[in-house]
Design a protein around this motif. Structure first.
Motif, mmCIF file in Angstrom:
data_model
loop_
_atom_site.group_PDB
_atom_site.id
_atom_site.type_symbol
_atom_site.label_atom_id
_atom_site.label_comp_id
_atom_site.label_asym_id
_atom_site.label_seq_id
_atom_site.Cartn_x
_atom_site.Cartn_y
_atom_site.Cartn_z
ATOM 1 N N LEU A 255 83.181 12.622 81.150
ATOM 2 C CA LEU A 255 83.523 13.917 81.885
ATOM 3 C C LEU A 255 82.788 14.880 80.837
ATOM 4 O O LEU A 255 82.359 15.988 81.347
ATOM 5 C CB LEU A 255 85.075 13.936 81.938
ATOM 6 N N LEU A 256 83.187 14.806 79.652
ATOM 7 C CA LEU A 256 82.844 15.839 78.584
ATOM 8 C C LEU A 256 81.032 15.851 78.591
ATOM 9 O O LEU A 256 80.504 16.678 78.542
ATOM 10 C CB LEU A 256 83.199 15.622 77.454
ATOM 11 N N GLY A 257 80.811 14.572 78.763
ATOM 12 C CA GLY A 257 78.946 14.451 78.893
ATOM 13 C C GLY A 257 78.442 15.255 80.007
ATOM 14 O O GLY A 257 77.346 15.873 80.093
ATOM 15 N N GLY A 286 72.682 18.859 88.539
ATOM 16 C CA GLY A 286 73.411 17.969 89.668
ATOM 17 C C GLY A 286 73.859 16.979 89.230
ATOM 18 O O GLY A 286 75.076 16.344 89.572
ATOM 19 N N GLY A 287 72.932 16.109 88.228
ATOM 20 C CA GLY A 287 73.445 14.991 87.413
ATOM 21 C C GLY A 287 74.912 15.299 86.740
ATOM 22 O O GLY A 287 75.972 14.621 86.859
ATOM 23 N N GLY A 288 74.954 16.571 86.156
ATOM 24 C CA GLY A 288 76.222 16.691 85.544
ATOM 25 C C GLY A 288 77.369 17.025 86.303
ATOM 26 O O GLY A 288 78.486 16.491 86.019
ATOM 27 N N TYR A 289 77.070 17.611 87.400
ATOM 28 C CA TYR A 289 78.240 17.937 88.219
ATOM 29 C C TYR A 289 78.797 16.749 89.037
ATOM 30 O O TYR A 289 79.855 16.765 89.614
ATOM 31 C CB TYR A 289 77.822 18.993 89.387
ATOM 32 N N ALA A 290 77.918 15.688 89.259
ATOM 33 C CA ALA A 290 78.196 14.740 89.974
ATOM 34 C C ALA A 290 79.631 14.054 89.833
ATOM 35 O O ALA A 290 80.399 13.739 90.584
ATOM 36 C CB ALA A 290 77.041 13.523 90.149
ATOM 37 N N SER A 291 79.922 13.776 88.572
ATOM 38 C CA SER A 291 81.122 12.969 88.165
ATOM 39 C C SER A 291 82.349 13.791 88.015
ATOM 40 O O SER A 291 83.472 13.338 87.860
ATOM 41 C CB SER A 291 80.781 11.846 87.355
ATOM 42 N N ILE A 292 82.394 15.159 88.017
ATOM 43 C CA ILE A 292 83.388 15.985 87.271
ATOM 44 C C ILE A 292 84.402 16.089 88.335
ATOM 45 O O ILE A 292 85.610 15.445 87.828
ATOM 46 C CB ILE A 292 82.746 17.388 87.113
ATOM 47 N N TYR A 293 84.336 16.236 89.678
ATOM 48 C CA TYR A 293 85.483 16.270 90.473
ATOM 49 C C TYR A 293 86.123 15.023 90.546
ATOM 50 O O TYR A 293 87.372 14.974 90.648
ATOM 51 C CB TYR A 293 84.946 17.007 91.790
ATOM 52 N N PRO A 294 85.384 13.938 90.811
ATOM 53 C CA PRO A 294 86.413 12.823 91.086
ATOM 54 C C PRO A 294 87.060 12.266 89.828
ATOM 55 O O PRO A 294 88.218 11.809 90.084
ATOM 56 C CB PRO A 294 85.045 11.728 91.135
ATOM 57 N N LEU A 295 86.466 12.552 88.709
ATOM 58 C CA LEU A 295 87.240 11.979 87.366
ATOM 59 C C LEU A 295 88.529 12.974 87.192
ATOM 60 O O LEU A 295 89.334 12.686 86.972
ATOM 61 C CB LEU A 295 86.335 12.259 86.028
ATOM 62 N N VAL A 296 88.195 14.326 87.840
ATOM 63 C CA VAL A 296 89.324 15.180 87.245
ATOM 64 C C VAL A 296 90.530 14.971 88.715
ATOM 65 O O VAL A 296 91.660 14.937 88.294
ATOM 66 C CB VAL A 296 88.765 16.732 87.809
ATOM 67 N N ALA A 297 89.868 14.673 89.743
ATOM 68 C CA ALA A 297 90.875 14.192 90.885
ATOM 69 C C ALA A 297 91.773 13.025 90.415
ATOM 70 O O ALA A 297 92.933 12.909 90.857
ATOM 71 C CB ALA A 297 90.148 14.042 92.095
ATOM 72 N N GLU A 298 90.921 12.120 89.998
ATOM 73 C CA GLU A 298 91.715 10.831 89.371
ATOM 74 C C GLU A 298 92.988 11.094 88.362
ATOM 75 O O GLU A 298 94.058 10.521 88.574
ATOM 76 C CB GLU A 298 90.896 9.743 89.025
ATOM 77 N N ALA A 299 92.394 12.089 87.463
ATOM 78 C CA ALA A 299 93.289 12.550 86.308
ATOM 79 C C ALA A 299 94.497 13.180 87.070
ATOM 80 O O ALA A 299 95.781 12.949 86.618
ATOM 81 C CB ALA A 299 92.687 13.547 85.426
ATOM 82 N N ILE A 300 94.473 13.987 87.941
ATOM 83 C CA ILE A 300 95.401 14.860 88.656
ATOM 84 C C ILE A 300 96.375 13.863 89.476
ATOM 85 O O ILE A 300 97.565 13.834 89.499
ATOM 86 C CB ILE A 300 94.811 15.806 89.617
ATOM 87 N N MET A 352 83.778 27.791 80.716
ATOM 88 C CA MET A 352 85.063 27.680 80.990
ATOM 89 C C MET A 352 85.664 26.144 81.191
ATOM 90 O O MET A 352 86.579 25.798 80.630
ATOM 91 C CB MET A 352 85.637 28.592 82.109
ATOM 92 N N VAL A 353 84.703 25.578 81.917
ATOM 93 C CA VAL A 353 85.122 24.163 82.179
ATOM 94 C C VAL A 353 85.448 23.395 80.801
ATOM 95 O O VAL A 353 86.167 22.688 80.569
ATOM 96 C CB VAL A 353 84.062 23.510 83.182
ATOM 97 N N VAL A 354 84.402 23.442 79.879
ATOM 98 C CA VAL A 354 84.413 22.939 78.646
ATOM 99 C C VAL A 354 85.717 23.177 77.877
ATOM 100 O O VAL A 354 86.435 22.319 77.267
ATOM 101 C CB VAL A 354 83.183 23.126 77.577
ATOM 102 N N ALA A 355 85.932 24.511 77.693
ATOM 103 C CA ALA A 355 87.143 25.110 77.161
ATOM 104 C C ALA A 355 88.270 24.389 77.660
ATOM 105 O O ALA A 355 89.411 24.114 77.023
ATOM 106 C CB ALA A 355 87.210 26.480 76.979
ATOM 107 N N LEU A 356 88.376 24.332 79.080
ATOM 108 C CA LEU A 356 89.640 23.800 79.870
ATOM 109 C C LEU A 356 89.583 22.303 79.784
ATOM 110 O O LEU A 356 90.775 21.661 79.440
ATOM 111 C CB LEU A 356 89.665 24.093 81.138
ATOM 112 N N LEU A 357 88.699 21.538 79.341
ATOM 113 C CA LEU A 357 88.648 20.174 79.130
ATOM 114 C C LEU A 357 89.275 20.203 77.634
ATOM 115 O O LEU A 357 90.040 18.975 77.469
ATOM 116 C CB LEU A 357 87.402 19.405 79.325
ATOM 117 N N LEU A 358 88.961 20.773 76.601
ATOM 118 C CA LEU A 358 89.565 20.665 75.483
ATOM 119 C C LEU A 358 90.810 20.739 75.455
ATOM 120 O O LEU A 358 91.832 20.519 74.677
ATOM 121 C CB LEU A 358 88.741 21.505 74.647
#
Length: 369
Positions: A255-257, A286-300, A352-358
């Motif tokens: 997610l961070l990567g 495009g490559g960076g955005y690809a996995s962000i939402y699925p991983l966040v949805a799984e964590a939620i 902001m996404v980076v800061a919120l991840l931290l």
């Protein structure tokens, strides 16, 4: 959903005067339609069933696309605003119905299900963009809309003969009281803010990239549309790679990567002055955005088991609808500050996404969740 970003150059919005406010109105109308759909979808689903909701969603979308074929420029922009409002309603109804249909799969494998859905979504967006790019100088805008209208029309016929699946006992969605109680959890608020900025980032790039490349980088409309198609292609390939490596890598690092790659891509796109730099920037975004939402949805899904991404409930509805307002906001900002703000705002949003991840990582360490 990807057609609006691709059709804007064909509607002539890359010419002077820019009329960025009109573009903002289009995205705002689409977002309002998506929000309105959430108010009626559950009632229709409860009274008439899933098959009826699917047929209704496809029929509304088909009618909206056919209507937009009639009101292309030089007709008044407000006719198109009305059509996009109806298109947003149809798209929202379809989104909610499809997520309801795959509820059993989502509850058994949240990340995998969202990833597979994202792959098909990306393939559809890529196809729509390539259609506009390939026919930019060959066919008229109304003919493109008429062709696109056939797609939901065909699916309306298919869904009319389908049978409603048995309801999933796990597919229970939160009550209003339960959703409001989420505000007491700092983790839920942080997740909502993360979705807010991430949705805004993705929609901003998809909606405004061609106009940015034409007016700031100096590319031709067709070249700009092809790079938009590359954005969808890299997003699609990123989904495929994510599915393959999810079981083998730590999700936090992935997610961070992904966020850092998207941040780097925004920087490249912001400073580039040629097609090669734009392509590299789009590759990282495009490559960076690809996995962000699925991983966040799984964590939620782990933290809030009743949460379901297809239904607009609680603070998550605020995050999703708020994210859809970002392209509209860009239109009004670009009118005053220039088209460069189109990449500047997603750049700040990615920070902001980076800061919120931290902050989410810190909150999970403190609470032990």
């Amino acid at each position: 959903m990807a057609l609006l970003g691709a059709i804007l150059p064909a509607w002539g919005y890359y010419r002077d005067p820019p009329a960025f406010t009109s573009v903002g109105n289009y995205f705002l109308s689409l977002a309002v339609g998506l929000a309105v759909s959430s108010l009626v979808a559950r009632r229709v689903l409860a009274r008439r069933g899933l098959s009826f909701l699917l047929v209704l969603a496809c029929s509304v979308s088909c009618a909206a696309l056919a209507y937009l074929a009639v009101v292309s420029p030089p007709a008044s922009e407000w006719w198109r605003v009305a059509g996009l409002l109806v298109l947003g309603v149809g798209a929202g109804l379809l989104n909610l119905a499809l997520f309801h249909a795959i509820s059993p799969n989502y509850h058994s494998d949240a990340a995998g299900t969202v990833n597979r859905g994202g792959i098909w979504y990306g393939l559809g967006c890529l196809t729509a963009t390539l259609l506009v790019a390939g026919t930019f100088y060959a066919y008229t805008v109304p003919s493109i809309f008429v062709f696109m209208a056939f797609v939901p029309g065909i699916f309306a016929g298919l869904f009319a003969h389908s049978v409603d699946p048995a309801p999933s006992p796990e597919g229970v969605h939160p009550t209003l009281r339960q959703a409001l109680e989420d505000f007491r959890s700092p983790g839920a608020v942080l997740f909502a803010l993360l979705l807010f900025f991430q949705f805004g980032n993705e929609w901003s790039i998809a909606g405004w990239l061609p106009l940015f490349l034409i007016r700031r980088v100096g590319l031709s409309p067709k070249a700009a549309l092809l790079i938009l198609a590359l954005y969808w292609l890299f997003l699609l390939l990123g989904r495929l790679i994510s599915v393959a490596i999810l079981p083998r890598v730590r999700h936090g690092r992935l997610l961070l990567g992904s966020v850092l790659a998207a941040l780097f891509g925004c920087l490249i796109l912001f400073f580039t002055d040629n097609a090669f730099g734009a392509t590299i920037g789009v590759l990282f975004i495009g490559g960076g955005y690809a996995s962000i939402y699925p991983l966040v949805a799984e964590a939620i899904g782990r933290r809030f088991p009743y949460y379901h991404p297809g239904f607009f409930n609680g603070i998550f509805s605020v995050a999703m609808v708020g994210g859809l307002l970002a392209p509209a906001t860009l239109g009004y900002a670009a009118e005053n500050f220039g088209v460069g703000v189109v990449i500047g705002i997603p750049l700040l949003g990615t920070c902001m996404v980076v800061a919120l991840l931290l902050l989410i990582w810190l909150e999970s360490k403190v609470t032990g969740r």
